[in-house]
Design an enzyme around this catalytic site. Structure first.
Site, PDB file in Angstrom:
ATOM      1  N   ARG A  26       0.811  -1.173   0.093  1.00  0.00           N
ATOM      2  CA  ARG A  26      -0.114  -0.121  -0.174  1.00  0.00           C
ATOM      3  C   ARG A  26       0.959   1.150   0.025  1.00  0.00           C
ATOM      4  O   ARG A  26       1.971   1.225   0.659  1.00  0.00           O
ATOM      5  CB  ARG A  26      -0.912   0.105   1.174  1.00  0.00           C
ATOM      6  CG  ARG A  26      -1.939  -0.910   1.364  1.00  0.00           C
ATOM      7  CD  ARG A  26      -3.064  -0.592   0.239  1.00  0.00           C
ATOM      8  NE  ARG A  26      -4.239  -1.452   0.261  1.00  0.00           N
ATOM      9  CZ  ARG A  26      -4.298  -2.620  -0.614  1.00  0.00           C
ATOM     10  NH1 ARG A  26      -3.467  -2.629  -1.523  1.00  0.00           N
ATOM     11  NH2 ARG A  26      -5.417  -3.189  -0.699  1.00  0.00           N
ATOM     12  N   HIS A  69      -1.208   0.168 -10.019  1.00  0.00           N
ATOM     13  CA  HIS A  69      -1.760  -0.752  -8.832  1.00  0.00           C
ATOM     14  C   HIS A  69      -2.542  -1.884  -9.894  1.00  0.00           C
ATOM     15  O   HIS A  69      -3.447  -2.013  -9.698  1.00  0.00           O
ATOM     16  CB  HIS A  69      -2.930  -0.091  -8.194  1.00  0.00           C
ATOM     17  CG  HIS A  69      -3.253  -0.827  -6.943  1.00  0.00           C
ATOM     18  ND1 HIS A  69      -3.813  -0.165  -5.643  1.00  0.00           N
ATOM     19  CD2 HIS A  69      -3.166  -2.090  -6.697  1.00  0.00           C
ATOM     20  CE1 HIS A  69      -4.110  -1.113  -4.805  1.00  0.00           C
ATOM     21  NE2 HIS A  69      -3.758  -2.312  -5.397  1.00  0.00           N
TER      22      HIS A  69
HETATM   23  C1  GLV Z   1      -5.347  -5.304  -4.196  1.00  0.00           C
HETATM   24  O1  GLV Z   1      -4.651  -4.281  -3.512  1.00  0.00           O
HETATM   25  C2  GLV Z   1      -5.914  -6.122  -3.068  1.00  0.00           C
HETATM   26  O2  GLV Z   1      -5.797  -5.737  -1.853  1.00  0.00           O
HETATM   27  O3  GLV Z   1      -6.686  -6.981  -3.419  1.00  0.00           O
END
Ligand code: GLV
Length: 309
Positions: free
Chosen positions: A224, A272
């Site tokens: 994160r 991401h």
């Molecule tokens: C992606 O970042 C998840 O937490 O599935």
């Protein structure tokens, strides 16, 4: 009884279709359209707008459509005492492991440098590193971290892992607790962050931690954005303590166009995407939990509210 889908990434229709296919008789609503709030027993959510879960008087389960749940705990209005479930999926783990492997191979074989050289018609062979000479340190040995560690070990890297509590993974040297962090970092060439984001791990990738890594080590943050202190990373890259960083997650997503990461020559960015829930693969476990919910059985993959993951 019905399900509401709450997410802001334009994927509501995709999820609605997939859930409906799995259970054609079930009432499934988008939170953006008019719907009977009192019918909702389960909310399938991903990065919901804060406060949006407070509208459902009969809500009995919050189902995160991803592995991470930090975004749920950052919403102070989430109803107390309602179980929260997360995704535990073999593809989420194997996709992550493949992503990390690709990043490290590209880096040790200088692929990113050659791409730039190609555009500059520059023929300039570099020294490469062999897998057997590289030590990967994985912080966070949950589902994703432990598979990544095992897979990288199979490929031939030296792999070590660090986690809050002791974990045993075949062939992988493991460390646990704050005291052993320095020992773990001192011998790590590629640091992979796969920790859950909790108040304890927020900002863990900071100048103090970077100082414990050997010179020229490389950071991979696939957990994160909140784990990383952006300015500290930029500082350590610019003073040549760290050789580079590959980032998949950011404090704000999409990353604002003015952010210095975009144009930094030592940062390799992905949007991401290292490991994202695949609806086909994860819908059966959400539907299974829905059936469990309405028949009063224990839910699978429940989040521990105290631990925060
Ligand atoms: C992606 O970042 C998840 O937490 O599935």
């Amino acid at each position: 009884m019905a399900i509401v889908i709450i997410r802001q990434d334009g994927k509501i229709d995709l999820w609605k279709k997939a859930l409906q296919k799995a259970n054609p008789g079930l009432k499934i609503y988008s939170y953006l359209k008019e719907h009977p709030k009192e019918d909702i027993v389960m909310a399938v959510i991903w990065k919901h707008p804060k406060g949006s879960l407070a509208h459902y008087p009969n809500l009995k389960c919050i189902a995160s459509a991803g592995a991470g749940v930090d975004y749920i705990f950052s919403d102070p209005t989430i109803p107390e005492d309602i179980p929260i479930t997360r995704i535990v999926d073999p593809y989420l783990a194997s996709d992550m492991s493949e992503h990390v492997l690709a990043v490290i191979l590209a880096e040790i074989k200088n692929f990113n440098i050659y791409k730039v050289q190609q555009f500059n018609t520059d023929w300039n062979p570099k020294i490469y590193r062999r897998i057997k000479d590289v030590t990967i340190g994985i912080m966070g040995l949950g589902e994703l971290g432990s598979l990544t560690a095992t897979d990288l070990k199979k490929v031939g890297f030296n792999v070590q892992g660090w986690s809050k509590s002791k974990k045993n993974i075949g062939g992988v040297k493991t460390y646990s607790g704050t005291k052993s962090l320095e020992l773990f970092l001192n011998t790590t060439h590629f640091l992979v962050c796969l920790l859950p984001l909790t108040p304890e791990t927020e900002g863990v990738l900071d100048k103090k931690l970077f100082a414990m890594l050997p010179k020229d080590s490389y950071i991979i943050n696939v957990a994160r954005g909140g784990h990383l202190v952006d300015e500290d990373l930029l500082h350590e890259l610019d003073n040549n303590h760290l050789s580079g960083a590959c980032l998949d997650v950011y404090h704000q997503e999409p990353l604002p166009k003015s952010h210095p990461f975009w144009k930094h020559p030592k940062i390799f960015m992905t949007p991401h995407y290292a490991s994202v829930s695949d609806t086909n693969s994860v819908i059966p476990q959400i539907m299974d939990n829905y059936e469990r919910l309405i028949t009063g059985k224990t839910l699978q993959n429940q989040v521990n509210r105290t631990k925060g993951y």
